[in-house]
Enzyme design. Structure first.
Site, PDB file in Angstrom:
ATOM      1  N   LYS A 201       0.821  -1.212   0.000  1.00 14.11           N
ATOM      2  CA  LYS A 201       0.000   0.000   0.000  1.00 14.11           C
ATOM      3  C   LYS A 201       0.855   1.263   0.000  1.00 14.11           C
ATOM      4  O   LYS A 201       2.051   1.237   0.287  1.00 14.11           O
ATOM      5  CB  LYS A 201      -0.980  -0.028   1.188  1.00 14.11           C
ATOM      6  CG  LYS A 201      -2.086  -1.070   0.970  1.00 14.11           C
ATOM      7  CD  LYS A 201      -3.131  -1.068   2.056  1.00 14.11           C
ATOM      8  CE  LYS A 201      -4.199  -2.127   1.748  1.00 14.11           C
ATOM      9  NZ  LYS A 201      -5.173  -2.287   2.841  1.00 14.11           N
ATOM     10  N   ARG A 236      -2.361  -9.931   5.951  1.00 13.74           N
ATOM     11  CA  ARG A 236      -2.864 -10.186   4.593  1.00 13.74           C
ATOM     12  C   ARG A 236      -1.814  -9.687   3.607  1.00 13.74           C
ATOM     13  O   ARG A 236      -1.536  -8.495   3.555  1.00 13.74           O
ATOM     14  CB  ARG A 236      -4.194  -9.436   4.430  1.00 13.74           C
ATOM     15  CG  ARG A 236      -4.857  -9.554   3.080  1.00 13.74           C
ATOM     16  CD  ARG A 236      -6.156  -8.736   3.069  1.00 13.74           C
ATOM     17  NE  ARG A 236      -6.810  -8.796   1.778  1.00 13.74           N
ATOM     18  CZ  ARG A 236      -6.467  -8.049   0.729  1.00 13.74           C
ATOM     19  NH1 ARG A 236      -5.480  -7.179   0.821  1.00 13.74           N
ATOM     20  NH2 ARG A 236      -7.122  -8.171  -0.415  1.00 13.74           N
TER      21      ARG A 236
HETATM   22  C1  7PJ Z   1      -7.674  -4.981   2.741  1.00 11.14           C
HETATM   23  C2  7PJ Z   1      -8.676  -5.911   2.442  1.00 11.14           C
HETATM   24  C3  7PJ Z   1      -7.288  -4.810   4.110  1.00 11.14           C
HETATM   25  C4  7PJ Z   1      -8.918  -6.487   4.657  1.00 11.14           C
HETATM   26  C5  7PJ Z   1      -8.023  -4.957   0.631  1.00 11.14           C
HETATM   27  C6  7PJ Z   1      -5.372  -3.763  -1.279  1.00 11.14           C
HETATM   28  C7  7PJ Z   1      -6.763  -3.285  -1.227  1.00 11.14           C
HETATM   29  N1  7PJ Z   1      -9.282  -6.663   3.385  1.00 11.14           N
HETATM   30  N2  7PJ Z   1      -8.882  -5.875   1.106  1.00 11.14           N
HETATM   31  N3  7PJ Z   1      -7.946  -5.583   5.022  1.00 11.14           N
HETATM   32  N4  7PJ Z   1      -7.267  -4.418   1.578  1.00 11.14           N
HETATM   33  N5  7PJ Z   1      -9.511  -7.205   5.611  1.00 11.14           N
HETATM   34  O1  7PJ Z   1      -5.061  -4.935  -1.051  1.00 11.14           O
HETATM   35  O2  7PJ Z   1      -4.514  -2.885  -1.587  1.00 11.14           O
HETATM   36  O3  7PJ Z   1      -6.433  -4.006   4.478  1.00 11.14           O
HETATM   37  S1  7PJ Z   1      -7.977  -4.578  -1.065  1.00 11.14           S
END
Ligand code: 7PJ
Length: 281
Positions: A201, A236
């Protein structure tokens, strides 16, 4: 949690098929590396991303769920749509990851009826506009308060369990993200497991001058190791195999291993240090 995006460049069957083959190959590599959860996403939630209709999202994620449901890995579906969540859970998914924090009562009902746990994430605004002018009087109090309230709503509606996520980059400036990451021990001290997702990010660019997202894995890993040390249960990540390796090393140094439990011979085969294995040690 390994990120498994199934977002084809083209909506044609050819584009979709190629995206499916790529996703399955990536899933296989992440499973072999020891990833515990795969987070399957058929809609981009990046700032400014265009919405995808439910039928298109389902055409992307269902074949992946069907191909992986008997594999030894938990399947999470990253979706904001109750109808996508319902079909995904019917097809064998285990967990719903809803970046809108289960605000929609229908999403709570879907998870409750399927007996599926959910990740409740905080986002200010919506994906189209959230980075325009994020504002908080007290970001930590507001985000933690929101997560506690949404957790209560979800549990009261019959959702069996929730993960909480402060939503790094979702309607937050660098200062907001840093405040939330510094306050992580307060969130992990609560009753619910915590998920952190900072993979590639923009805040990594702000902290370490890395303009291209694809170059941000080292900074991501440093941030996620910090999160794990602060008690986060799940991180994640795109570079999932590198994360499994780093988390195992951190665990060996005393941090608690959250990766998939190793098979009985793994310590000897891989030469990983073991307390009875004094010669290797
Ligand atoms: C996140 C997500 C996060 C959770 C995305 C990206 C955007 N789900 N889905 N937490 N980010 N739970 O991966 O840049 O930070 S999509």
């Amino acid at each position: 949690m390994g990120i498994l995006n199934v977002t084809p460049d083209s909506f044609s069957d050819g584009g979709r098929h190629a995206a499916l083959q790529d996703a399955l190959a990536a899933a296989q590599a992440m499973r072999e590396a020891g990833v515990v959860i795969l987070d399957i996403g058929g809609e981009s939630t990046r700032p400014g991303a265009a919405p995808v209709p439910a039928h298109e999202e389902l055409d992307r994620v269902l074949p992946v769920i069907r191909a992986l449901r008997s594999a030894d890995v938990l399947l999470s579906v990253d979706t904001m749509k109750p109808e996508v969540a319902a079909e995904a859970l019917r097809a064998g998914a285990h967990l719903i990851n809803d970046v809108t924090g289960l605000r929609d009562p229908q999403m709570r009902r879907v998870c409750a009826e399927a007996g599926a746990p959910a990740c409740v994430m905080h986002m200010q605004g919506d994906p189209q506009t959230m980075q325009a002018a994020p504002h908080y009087a007290d970001v930590v109090a507001e985000v933690h308060g929101y997560l506690r309230a949404q957790a209560r709503e979800a549990l009261d509606a019959g959702v069996p369990d929730v993960l909480l996520d402060p939503g790094i980059g979702f309607g937050k400036t660098l200062e907001h993200n840093l405040s939330l990451l510094r306050a992580l021990p307060d969130l992990t001290a609560g009753p619910h497991p915590v998920l952190i997702g900072a993979s590639r990010k923009r805040l990594i660019d702000f902290m370490a001058s890395v303009p291209h997202a694809a170059d941000r894995d080292p900074g991501t890993l440093a941030l996620h190791l910090h999160a794990a040390r602060c008690g986060a249960a799940v991180v994640r990540a795109h570079a999932a195999a590198a994360h499994v390796q780093a988390l195992r090393v951190q665990a060996a140094l005393g941090g608690g291993d959250r990766t998939r439990p190793p098979g009985p011979r793994r310590t000897l085969d891989s030469g990983v240090m073991h307390h009875t294995d004094t010669e290797r040690a």
